[in-house]
Write a protein that holds these residues in place. Structure first.
Motif, PDB file in Angstrom:
ATOM      1  N   PRO A 231       0.884  -1.242  -0.154  1.00 18.04           N
ATOM      2  CA  PRO A 231      -0.107   0.018  -0.048  1.00 18.04           C
ATOM      3  C   PRO A 231       0.691   1.168   0.043  1.00 18.04           C
ATOM      4  O   PRO A 231       1.141   1.902   1.246  1.00 18.04           O
ATOM      5  N   ASP A 232       1.359   1.776  -1.053  1.00 26.49           N
ATOM      6  CA  ASP A 232       2.131   2.956  -1.024  1.00 26.49           C
ATOM      7  C   ASP A 232       2.014   3.318  -2.658  1.00 26.49           C
ATOM      8  O   ASP A 232       1.270   2.973  -3.635  1.00 26.49           O
ATOM      9  N   TYR A 233       2.811   4.610  -2.998  1.00 25.85           N
ATOM     10  CA  TYR A 233       2.820   5.352  -4.376  1.00 25.85           C
ATOM     11  C   TYR A 233       3.520   4.527  -5.158  1.00 25.85           C
ATOM     12  O   TYR A 233       4.677   3.652  -4.764  1.00 25.85           O
ATOM     13  N   TYR A 234       3.152   4.780  -6.562  1.00 27.86           N
ATOM     14  CA  TYR A 234       4.011   4.075  -7.512  1.00 27.86           C
ATOM     15  C   TYR A 234       5.567   3.918  -7.643  1.00 27.86           C
ATOM     16  O   TYR A 234       6.185   2.917  -7.806  1.00 27.86           O
ATOM     17  N   GLY A 235       6.048   4.858  -7.220  1.00 35.21           N
ATOM     18  CA  GLY A 235       7.542   5.137  -7.055  1.00 35.21           C
ATOM     19  C   GLY A 235       8.341   4.175  -6.184  1.00 35.21           C
ATOM     20  O   GLY A 235       9.099   3.352  -6.648  1.00 35.21           O
ATOM     21  N   THR A 236       7.909   4.404  -4.890  1.00 37.37           N
ATOM     22  CA  THR A 236       8.196   3.236  -3.825  1.00 37.37           C
ATOM     23  C   THR A 236       7.768   1.973  -4.241  1.00 37.37           C
ATOM     24  O   THR A 236       8.643   0.890  -4.117  1.00 37.37           O
ATOM     25  N   VAL A 237       6.865   1.491  -4.900  1.00 34.26           N
ATOM     26  CA  VAL A 237       6.108   0.379  -5.095  1.00 34.26           C
ATOM     27  C   VAL A 237       7.075  -0.391  -6.171  1.00 34.26           C
ATOM     28  O   VAL A 237       7.480  -1.499  -6.226  1.00 34.26           O
ATOM     29  N   ALA A 238       7.393   0.526  -7.359  1.00 33.99           N
ATOM     30  CA  ALA A 238       8.313   0.026  -8.310  1.00 33.99           C
ATOM     31  C   ALA A 238       9.466  -0.517  -7.728  1.00 33.99           C
ATOM     32  O   ALA A 238      10.265  -1.466  -8.095  1.00 33.99           O
ATOM     33  N   LEU A 239      10.259   0.307  -6.811  1.00 33.57           N
ATOM     34  CA  LEU A 239      11.352  -0.243  -6.154  1.00 33.57           C
ATOM     35  C   LEU A 239      11.061  -1.490  -5.351  1.00 33.57           C
ATOM     36  O   LEU A 239      11.980  -2.468  -5.449  1.00 33.57           O
ATOM     37  N   ASN A 250       7.302 -14.800  -6.105  1.00 33.06           N
ATOM     38  CA  ASN A 250       6.630 -14.715  -7.353  1.00 33.06           C
ATOM     39  C   ASN A 250       5.090 -14.552  -6.936  1.00 33.06           C
ATOM     40  O   ASN A 250       4.283 -14.624  -8.009  1.00 33.06           O
ATOM     41  N   ALA A 251       4.801 -14.267  -5.706  1.00 37.12           N
ATOM     42  CA  ALA A 251       3.339 -14.399  -5.393  1.00 37.12           C
ATOM     43  C   ALA A 251       2.623 -13.098  -6.063  1.00 37.12           C
ATOM     44  O   ALA A 251       3.577 -11.932  -6.305  1.00 37.12           O
ATOM     45  N   PRO A 252       1.430 -13.099  -6.392  1.00 42.55           N
ATOM     46  CA  PRO A 252       0.640 -11.769  -6.733  1.00 42.55           C
ATOM     47  C   PRO A 252       0.866 -10.731  -5.858  1.00 42.55           C
ATOM     48  O   PRO A 252       1.027 -10.754  -4.289  1.00 42.55           O
ATOM     49  N   ILE A 253       1.155  -9.543  -6.138  1.00 41.52           N
ATOM     50  CA  ILE A 253       1.346  -8.192  -5.653  1.00 41.52           C
ATOM     51  C   ILE A 253       0.028  -7.401  -5.603  1.00 41.52           C
ATOM     52  O   ILE A 253      -0.537  -7.252  -6.866  1.00 41.52           O
ATOM     53  N   VAL A 254      -0.563  -6.775  -4.796  1.00 43.60           N
ATOM     54  CA  VAL A 254      -1.927  -6.141  -4.678  1.00 43.60           C
ATOM     55  C   VAL A 254      -1.634  -4.723  -4.156  1.00 43.60           C
ATOM     56  O   VAL A 254      -0.761  -4.570  -2.894  1.00 43.60           O
ATOM     57  N   GLY A 255      -2.237  -3.466  -4.509  1.00 41.52           N
ATOM     58  CA  GLY A 255      -2.084  -2.332  -3.870  1.00 41.52           C
ATOM     59  C   GLY A 255      -3.433  -1.574  -4.277  1.00 41.52           C
ATOM     60  O   GLY A 255      -4.466  -2.019  -4.431  1.00 41.52           O
ATOM     61  N   ALA A 256      -3.135  -0.351  -4.284  1.00 39.64           N
ATOM     62  CA  ALA A 256      -4.369   0.663  -4.255  1.00 39.64           C
ATOM     63  C   ALA A 256      -4.079   1.683  -5.211  1.00 39.64           C
ATOM     64  O   ALA A 256      -3.095   1.496  -6.166  1.00 39.64           O
TER      65      ALA A 256
END
Length: 382
Positions: A231-239, A250-256
């Protein structure tokens, strides 16, 4: 007498010029409805602000081309807060005191919007937040509205989706302990996931600005989760996603909705990724199709949700002004509460706390023609 006459003529001339200037200003003011806009047009979340401003500008241009509202043209006065709450306050004060705006759209992030919501309430400035999802934003008072759903709903959507659509039993969460947006999403994801029979087997945290997440991911990997919630913004999630996949998770990742824009800032590591959002650009709904095509024609790209939310903010105002026959902030806030209509981001009404009641969509990140793209997965109703 001649000297007196000359003075009288000079005085009369000055009065006439002043009168002309006053009439001109008055005429300009009466023919224009000013709308202030506060957006992060630079800084770490500039993609959000730019998209939202684009959506606002496009709506205003459409409305003005159709004759405006009650015969008056809309005028946007946009300010950049760089995603900084302190600069949001400065932008707000400038718009209200210098530009005489009594209607403001903004800001984008929850922290920036929270910094100005009490000011708006105290000064009876109508504030519509396009994307501030933090729960208490509108609790400042009845002049504060938002166009987006709130974090508890998003977190709940993520938890239900992980359980029901992905079939996950065990979940891990990695969140920003200094970010209210991230914390709120995590807490509500956990509630929904565990109430539905799942188990959060790992909840690791980091601080805003961190770049290395390997220590937390090593702990998460040992729990072998079926899904990882980010649960964070795209820049941090990409890292995080890059480091997560590098560790063999390799599990699915989920966010908002903070993921919006990630396809332009990440690679294949975000495949098998899903996030809740305010609308789906590939929807076949007539309003969405028209909006997306118009946006593409004007800006050359597919609009993310922040553009759609900004666009809807303007049309919400247009509809309220048109019905109330007024742009007075007090009249408008009462009229907005009666909203019940279809917009790009869904059919919308407001609850008692001026939060919109509408659906959320889940998007999946896939590869299309060699490029990453978010596509519609499912809809979750309130």
């Amino acid at each position: 007498m001649k000297k007196f006459a000359k003075k009288a003529v000079v005085v009369l001339f000055v009065v006439m010029i002043a009168g002309m200037m006053f009439t001109g200003c008055s005429k300009k003011t009466s023919d224009t409805i000013k709308i202030g806009g506060i957006f992060p047009l630079s800084g770490s979340v500039a993609v959000y602000g730019t998209e939202c401003r684009n959506g606002v500008e496009m709506a205003i241009n459409e409305i003005n081309a159709a004759g405006g509202v009650n015969g008056k043209m809309l005028e946007l006065i946009a300010e950049d807060d760089e995603g900084s709450p302190e600069k949001s306050v400065n932008a707000y004060k400038k718009l209200v005191t210098k530009d005489n705006c009594s209607i403001i759209i903004g800001s984008l992030t929850s922290g920036c919007t929270a910094a100005i919501s009490s000011l708006a309430q105290a000064q009876k400035v109508l504030l519509i937040a396009p994307a501030a999802t933090q729960t208490d934003i509108t609790e400042a008072g009845d002049y504060v509205f938002r166009a987006c759903f709130i974090d508890p709903f998003q977190g709940t959507v993520g938890g239900k989706f992980a359980l029901e659509d992905l079939g996950a039993k065990n979940a891990a969460v990695l969140y920003d302990v200094q970010n209210d947006y991230s914390i709120g999403l995590y807490e509500n994801f956990k509630i929904a996931f565990e109430q539905g029979g799942g188990k959060v087997v790992a909840a690791e945290s980091y601080s805003t600005g961190d770049k290395d997440f390997n220590a937390q991911l090593t702990k998460i990997k040992t729990t072998n989760p079926d899904v990882v919630y980010l649960p964070d913004y795209y820049g941090t999630v990409a890292l995080i996603a890059k480091q997560l996949r590098a560790q063999g998770i390799n599990a699915p990742i989920v966010g908002a909705d903070g993921w919006d824009g990630i396809i332009d800032n990440a690679g294949d590591e975000v495949l098998n990724g899903f996030y809740s959002n305010h609308y789906a650009a590939d929807s076949t709904d007539g309003k969405v199709v028209t909006f997306v095509n118009s946006y593409k024609g004007k800006y050359g790209s597919t609009p993310v949700s922040f553009a759609a939310l900004g666009y809807d903010c303007v049309y919400l105002l247009r509809d309220a002004m048109g019905t109330a026959k007024s742009a007075d902030s007090t009249t408008l806030k009462d009229q907005l509460m009666k909203t019940n209509g279809a917009y790009v981001t869904g059919n919308l009404t407001f609850d008692a706390k001026r939060n919109p009641v509408k659906s959320a969509v889940m998007l999946e990140i896939v590869k299309q023609d060699g490029k990453l793209a978010p596509v519609y997965k499912t809809t979750v109703n309130p």
